[in-house]
Scaffold this motif. Structure first.
Motif, PDB file in Angstrom:
ATOM      1  N   VAL A   1     -52.553  -7.383  43.040  1.00  0.00           N
ATOM      2  CA  VAL A   1     -53.634  -6.934  42.160  1.00  0.00           C
ATOM      3  C   VAL A   1     -53.546  -7.640  40.815  1.00  0.00           C
ATOM      4  O   VAL A   1     -54.550  -8.094  40.261  1.00  0.00           O
ATOM      5  N   VAL A   2     -52.340  -7.762  40.292  1.00  0.00           N
ATOM      6  CA  VAL A   2     -52.158  -8.454  39.013  1.00  0.00           C
ATOM      7  C   VAL A   2     -52.618  -9.907  39.124  1.00  0.00           C
ATOM      8  O   VAL A   2     -53.327 -10.419  38.251  1.00  0.00           O
ATOM      9  N   PHE A   3     -52.247 -10.581  40.206  1.00  0.00           N
ATOM     10  CA  PHE A   3     -52.666 -11.975  40.394  1.00  0.00           C
ATOM     11  C   PHE A   3     -54.178 -12.086  40.539  1.00  0.00           C
ATOM     12  O   PHE A   3     -54.797 -13.006  40.008  1.00  0.00           O
ATOM     13  N   GLN A   4     -54.795 -11.154  41.268  1.00  0.00           N
ATOM     14  CA  GLN A   4     -56.245 -11.187  41.444  1.00  0.00           C
ATOM     15  C   GLN A   4     -56.969 -10.985  40.116  1.00  0.00           C
ATOM     16  O   GLN A   4     -57.968 -11.651  39.832  1.00  0.00           O
ATOM     17  N   VAL A   5     -56.491 -10.080  39.288  1.00  0.00           N
ATOM     18  CA  VAL A   5     -57.103  -9.850  37.982  1.00  0.00           C
ATOM     19  C   VAL A   5     -56.955 -11.098  37.110  1.00  0.00           C
ATOM     20  O   VAL A   5     -57.889 -11.500  36.414  1.00  0.00           O
ATOM     21  N   PHE A   6     -55.797 -11.727  37.161  1.00  0.00           N
ATOM     22  CA  PHE A   6     -55.567 -12.952  36.401  1.00  0.00           C
ATOM     23  C   PHE A   6     -56.542 -14.049  36.829  1.00  0.00           C
ATOM     24  O   PHE A   6     -57.167 -14.707  36.000  1.00  0.00           O
ATOM     25  N   GLU A   7     -56.682 -14.253  38.150  1.00  0.00           N
ATOM     26  CA  GLU A   7     -57.613 -15.262  38.653  1.00  0.00           C
ATOM     27  C   GLU A   7     -59.048 -14.916  38.275  1.00  0.00           C
ATOM     28  O   GLU A   7     -59.836 -15.802  37.923  1.00  0.00           O
ATOM     29  N   TYR A   8     -59.413 -13.648  38.336  1.00  0.00           N
ATOM     30  CA  TYR A   8     -60.763 -13.223  37.969  1.00  0.00           C
ATOM     31  C   TYR A   8     -61.049 -13.562  36.506  1.00  0.00           C
ATOM     32  O   TYR A   8     -62.118 -14.072  36.180  1.00  0.00           O
TER      33      TYR A   8
ATOM     34  N   GLN B   1     -59.650 -15.875  34.666  1.00  0.00           N
ATOM     35  CA  GLN B   1     -59.777 -17.324  34.512  1.00  0.00           C
ATOM     36  C   GLN B   1     -61.129 -17.810  35.022  1.00  0.00           C
ATOM     37  O   GLN B   1     -61.794 -18.627  34.371  1.00  0.00           O
ATOM     38  N   ASP B   2     -61.552 -17.307  36.163  1.00  0.00           N
ATOM     39  CA  ASP B   2     -62.852 -17.698  36.709  1.00  0.00           C
ATOM     40  C   ASP B   2     -63.987 -17.249  35.790  1.00  0.00           C
ATOM     41  O   ASP B   2     -64.965 -17.972  35.605  1.00  0.00           O
ATOM     42  N   TYR B   3     -63.865 -16.070  35.201  1.00  0.00           N
ATOM     43  CA  TYR B   3     -64.900 -15.579  34.300  1.00  0.00           C
ATOM     44  C   TYR B   3     -64.978 -16.446  33.042  1.00  0.00           C
ATOM     45  O   TYR B   3     -66.066 -16.732  32.548  1.00  0.00           O
ATOM     46  N   ARG B   4     -63.811 -16.872  32.541  1.00  0.00           N
ATOM     47  CA  ARG B   4     -63.790 -17.776  31.388  1.00  0.00           C
ATOM     48  C   ARG B   4     -64.504 -19.091  31.724  1.00  0.00           C
ATOM     49  O   ARG B   4     -65.297 -19.599  30.928  1.00  0.00           O
TER      50      ARG B   4
ATOM     51  N   LEU C   1     -66.765 -19.533  34.037  1.00  0.00           N
ATOM     52  CA  LEU C   1     -68.187 -19.228  34.187  1.00  0.00           C
ATOM     53  C   LEU C   1     -68.872 -19.139  32.833  1.00  0.00           C
ATOM     54  O   LEU C   1     -69.971 -19.673  32.645  1.00  0.00           O
ATOM     55  N   SER C   2     -68.228 -18.487  31.878  1.00  0.00           N
ATOM     56  CA  SER C   2     -68.798 -18.372  30.536  1.00  0.00           C
ATOM     57  C   SER C   2     -68.957 -19.750  29.898  1.00  0.00           C
ATOM     58  O   SER C   2     -69.975 -20.028  29.256  1.00  0.00           O
ATOM     59  N   THR C   3     -67.979 -20.610  30.085  1.00  0.00           N
ATOM     60  CA  THR C   3     -68.056 -21.968  29.550  1.00  0.00           C
ATOM     61  C   THR C   3     -69.221 -22.720  30.181  1.00  0.00           C
ATOM     62  O   THR C   3     -70.000 -23.384  29.475  1.00  0.00           O
ATOM     63  N   PHE C   4     -69.364 -22.610  31.495  1.00  0.00           N
ATOM     64  CA  PHE C   4     -70.455 -23.295  32.185  1.00  0.00           C
ATOM     65  C   PHE C   4     -71.810 -22.742  31.756  1.00  0.00           C
ATOM     66  O   PHE C   4     -72.778 -23.496  31.617  1.00  0.00           O
ATOM     67  N   MET C   5     -71.889 -21.441  31.542  1.00  0.00           N
ATOM     68  CA  MET C   5     -73.159 -20.848  31.114  1.00  0.00           C
ATOM     69  C   MET C   5     -73.529 -21.300  29.703  1.00  0.00           C
ATOM     70  O   MET C   5     -74.701 -21.567  29.419  1.00  0.00           O
ATOM     71  N   ARG C   6     -72.525 -21.400  28.813  1.00  0.00           N
ATOM     72  CA  ARG C   6     -72.796 -21.924  27.467  1.00  0.00           C
ATOM     73  C   ARG C   6     -73.273 -23.370  27.549  1.00  0.00           C
ATOM     74  O   ARG C   6     -74.216 -23.772  26.862  1.00  0.00           O
TER      75      ARG C   6
END
Length: 110
Positions: A35-42, A44-47, A49-54
């Protein structure tokens, strides 16, 4: 003899319970780590995604500016075309063109 057999069975059950509880605890621990690893990956992926959206928003803004610029340059050509077709305006030939030059002041000569 019966008590010894009963105690043996009770010991085996106790041992099985300890082993099962141990295995369950290890599985719970592994699950928590995953669970900790999945949250970490999430995150990073969200970061990302935010960069790509900007970046997408910046590119959309630039695209809008380029469209406005294109329309501006297109309007210049359209104005020239309308001046020739509707108003019968034309550029005079070289023979009819007169160039007037102003005398230079001492400051402009420098």
């Amino acid at each position: 003899m019966k008590t010894e057999a009963i105690e043996k069975i009770a010991n085996k059950l106790q041992t099985k319970k300890v082993v099962v509880y141990g295995i369950l605890m290890v599985l719970v621990f592994i699950s928590a780590i995953m669970v900790v690893f999945q949250v970490f990956e999430y995150r990073q992926d969200y970061r990302k995604l935010s960069t790509f959206m900007r970046e997408r928003d910046d590119l959309n803004a630039e695209w809008g500016r380029l469209l406005i610029e294109q329309q501006t340059f297109g309007a210049t050509a359209q104005i020239g075309t309308r001046a020739v077709t509707q108003l019968r305006m034309y550029s005079p030939p070289v023979a009819q063109t007169v160039v007037i030059s102003l005398p230079q002041t001492p400051e402009q000569k420098k």
